[in-house]
Design a protein around this motif. Structure first.
Motif, mmCIF file in Angstrom:
data_model
loop_
_atom_site.group_PDB
_atom_site.id
_atom_site.type_symbol
_atom_site.label_atom_id
_atom_site.label_comp_id
_atom_site.label_asym_id
_atom_site.label_seq_id
_atom_site.Cartn_x
_atom_site.Cartn_y
_atom_site.Cartn_z
ATOM 1 N N TRP A 5 0.886 -1.337 -0.062
ATOM 2 C CA TRP A 5 -0.069 -0.051 0.157
ATOM 3 C C TRP A 5 0.844 1.356 -0.207
ATOM 4 O O TRP A 5 0.575 2.263 -0.562
ATOM 5 C CB TRP A 5 -1.014 0.157 1.169
ATOM 6 C CG TRP A 5 -1.950 1.366 1.398
ATOM 7 C CD1 TRP A 5 -1.584 1.945 2.455
ATOM 8 C CD2 TRP A 5 -2.524 1.753 0.604
ATOM 9 N NE1 TRP A 5 -2.414 3.323 2.280
ATOM 10 C CE2 TRP A 5 -3.088 3.199 1.124
ATOM 11 C CE3 TRP A 5 -2.909 1.545 -0.667
ATOM 12 C CZ2 TRP A 5 -3.849 3.981 0.397
ATOM 13 C CZ3 TRP A 5 -3.960 2.365 -1.467
ATOM 14 C CH2 TRP A 5 -4.444 3.474 -0.635
ATOM 15 N N GLU A 6 1.953 1.196 0.790
ATOM 16 C CA GLU A 6 2.705 2.605 0.781
ATOM 17 C C GLU A 6 3.501 2.719 -0.573
ATOM 18 O O GLU A 6 3.858 3.831 -0.982
ATOM 19 C CB GLU A 6 3.691 2.105 1.930
ATOM 20 C CG GLU A 6 3.352 2.358 3.222
ATOM 21 C CD GLU A 6 4.268 2.060 4.450
ATOM 22 O OE1 GLU A 6 5.305 1.475 4.106
ATOM 23 O OE2 GLU A 6 3.802 2.036 5.753
ATOM 24 N N PRO A 21 -6.967 0.302 1.939
ATOM 25 C CA PRO A 21 -8.102 -0.188 1.743
ATOM 26 C C PRO A 21 -8.382 -1.589 2.458
ATOM 27 O O PRO A 21 -7.154 -2.123 2.624
ATOM 28 C CB PRO A 21 -8.301 -0.475 0.214
ATOM 29 C CG PRO A 21 -7.011 -0.208 -0.147
ATOM 30 C CD PRO A 21 -6.274 0.715 0.818
ATOM 31 N N LYS A 22 -9.505 -2.091 2.863
ATOM 32 C CA LYS A 22 -9.465 -3.082 3.574
ATOM 33 C C LYS A 22 -9.704 -4.462 2.668
ATOM 34 O O LYS A 22 -10.649 -4.413 1.839
ATOM 35 C CB LYS A 22 -10.626 -3.053 4.751
ATOM 36 C CG LYS A 22 -10.206 -2.068 5.826
ATOM 37 C CD LYS A 22 -11.420 -1.981 6.878
ATOM 38 C CE LYS A 22 -11.027 -0.786 7.678
ATOM 39 N NZ LYS A 22 -11.446 -0.742 9.022
ATOM 40 N N VAL A 23 -9.235 -5.448 2.957
ATOM 41 C CA VAL A 23 -9.327 -6.511 1.998
ATOM 42 C C VAL A 23 -10.423 -7.516 2.605
ATOM 43 O O VAL A 23 -10.494 -7.474 3.896
ATOM 44 C CB VAL A 23 -8.005 -7.399 2.076
ATOM 45 C CG1 VAL A 23 -8.225 -8.811 1.452
ATOM 46 C CG2 VAL A 23 -6.875 -6.620 1.559
#
Length: 84
Positions: A5-6, A21-23
């Motif tokens: 994500w980073e 974002p959440k998986v």
């Protein structure tokens, strides 16, 4: 070490205030469960048809025309073959 994500935020110039974002693990588990169930069902069906085909082949191999001329050792051998 950066997370995916980073790294993505850095490449796409997403501000740091944007949440990660959440998986949805439920959907992944559901999909994986469905795939496993489909695979197991396919393998079970294949095994069932293979066993049925082998049974029919063994039945066709038996000579029903002359059952009383067969020696007892041959009868035992055929019985063991059918049981296998």
């Amino acid at each position: 070490m950066q997370t995916q994500w980073e790294t993505y935020k850095g490449l796409e110039l997403i501000p740091d205030s944007a949440p990660e974002p959440k998986v949805n693990h439920f959907m992944h588990g559901l999909l994986l469960s469905h795939l496993w169930r489909s695979l197991i069902n396919a393998l079970a069906q294949e095994h069932f048809y293979e066993q049925r085909r082998d049974y029919f082949e063994r039945c066709w191999a038996i000579d029903y025309a002359d059952p009383y001329t067969i020696k007892h050792a041959d009868q035992l051998k055929k019985l063991l073959t059918l049981m296998d």
